[in-house]
Design an enzyme around this catalytic site. Sequence first.
Site, PDB file in Angstrom:
ATOM      1  N   LYS A 192      -0.281  76.716   1.419  1.00 48.94           N
ATOM      2  CA  LYS A 192      -1.455  76.321   0.826  1.00 48.94           C
ATOM      3  C   LYS A 192      -2.976  76.825   1.330  1.00 48.94           C
ATOM      4  O   LYS A 192      -2.822  77.270   2.440  1.00 48.94           O
ATOM      5  CB  LYS A 192      -1.240  74.750   0.436  1.00 48.94           C
TER       6      LYS A 192
HETATM    7  C1  LIG Z   1       3.700  72.540  -2.318  1.00 53.14           C
HETATM    8  C2  LIG Z   1       3.790  71.569  -3.681  1.00 53.14           C
HETATM    9  C3  LIG Z   1       4.566  70.340  -3.664  1.00 53.14           C
HETATM   10  C4  LIG Z   1       4.956  69.819  -2.511  1.00 53.14           C
HETATM   11  O1  LIG Z   1       4.034  69.848  -1.360  1.00 53.14           O
HETATM   12  P1  LIG Z   1       4.432  69.596   0.177  1.00 53.14           P
HETATM   13  O2  LIG Z   1       3.330  69.230   0.938  1.00 53.14           O
HETATM   14  O3  LIG Z   1       5.645  70.516   0.513  1.00 53.14           O
HETATM   15  O4  LIG Z   1       5.540  68.029  -0.084  1.00 53.14           O
HETATM   16  C5  LIG Z   1       4.150  69.601  -4.720  1.00 53.14           C
HETATM   17  N1  LIG Z   1       3.945  70.349  -5.902  1.00 53.14           N
HETATM   18  C6  LIG Z   1       3.330  71.441  -5.859  1.00 53.14           C
HETATM   19  C7  LIG Z   1       2.797  71.910  -7.428  1.00 53.14           C
HETATM   20  C8  LIG Z   1       3.384  72.228  -4.974  1.00 53.14           C
HETATM   21  O5  LIG Z   1       2.842  73.689  -4.843  1.00 53.14           O
END
Ligand SMILES: *Cc1c(COP(=O)(O)O)cnc(C)c1O
Length: 389
Positions: A192
Amino acid sequence: MSKPHIPYGRQDVTDDDTAAVLEVLRSDWLTQGPGVPKFEAAVARYCDAAHAVAVNSATSALHIACAALGLGPGDRLWTSPNTFLASATCALYCGAAVDFVDIDPRSRNMSVEALAAKLTEADRAGTLPKIVVPVHFAGQSCDMRAIHELGRHYGFRIVEDAAHALGGAYRGTPVGNCRYSDIAVFSFHPVKQITTGEGGIALTNDPDLAARMARLRSHGTTRDAALMKGESEGAWYYQMLELGWNYRMTDIQAALGLSQLGRLDAHVARREALAARYDRLLANSGLTLPWRDPDCASAWHLYVVGWNEAAFGLSRAQAFARLRAAGIGVNVHYIPVHTQPYFHRLGFRRGQFPAAETYYAGAITLPLYPTMTEAQQDRVVETLRGLMG
Ligand SMILES: *Cc1c(COP(=O)(O)O)cnc(C)c1O
């Protein structure tokens, strides 16, 4: 000799980041120290939201967001099928039912028209959702003003799954300011915009929701005498008011996040520049390129192209395999959630959300991350063009 692998996403960790982490490791507080509140304040300020609750993942943030809004057995939550599992499983963690709203093929986000139509039906049937979770796919916001208007009309609450969209803007203001939602959630997974290893955060402008989420991430306990049943029994005393979890973020993670936050704008600007360059290099290629909503500034978590099997004489799966074999770390976002075996057991079937399924059948996520070089990007484009005949 094979060429080095280009991943689809990758974190950027600098010496400043590692120094910030080392400082915490040598301090008195590895967790529950001053680092987490500092990080929370910085993210809230960046997004122009009043409150932030940092946790160990966006999945946990979605869970406590739903729990704080009172989602439970007998309730319904709706989200997009074009998302990661967690946007849907947060309902199931609360004992509620989940359902999906098909996507707009252009934005690849939840379709407001499909949402409005489904709400009309649900209103008649008495099956309205308690929460709707719009997902800002690839980093570009959903049409939040329209979804918010529907929320006021039908009485549902809104949790933005903004895991892709930190650093993005909607109608000129930061995604995460919760102007059109109750809560917005970000992820700090390494792919991210910024990372804490694992981590997430929930933003809100409602002080009661913030306080409840803060309790829920820490066993449902409080040290606030004003909230206790009866008197506090002393300085050691805390009370468990409801069932919660240990979803806390450590100070080690918060220090990394705070250090990374300083480069967020630069990261997003670099992603945007690389996306614009993909747009140029792939124009008139026959691929479907991402659509830019004029109401939004995308945070460009992903750059997804639509493969055209009929035009290229090669299936998406074949193209994908050849790209991977050439060291290009392509990916696919997303396998429609309702097609997963677990969701099949819940009664969902292929064909139920055709726009998401058709989009998925051609989707290829190209490598995109802040430290990606133009030479790496050229290699991605050349390999891709080589497959298109
Ligand atoms: C990455 C992601 C999540 C989950 O994030 P984590 O921090 O890995 O739990 C939830 N929703 C979307 C759309 C994502 O891309």
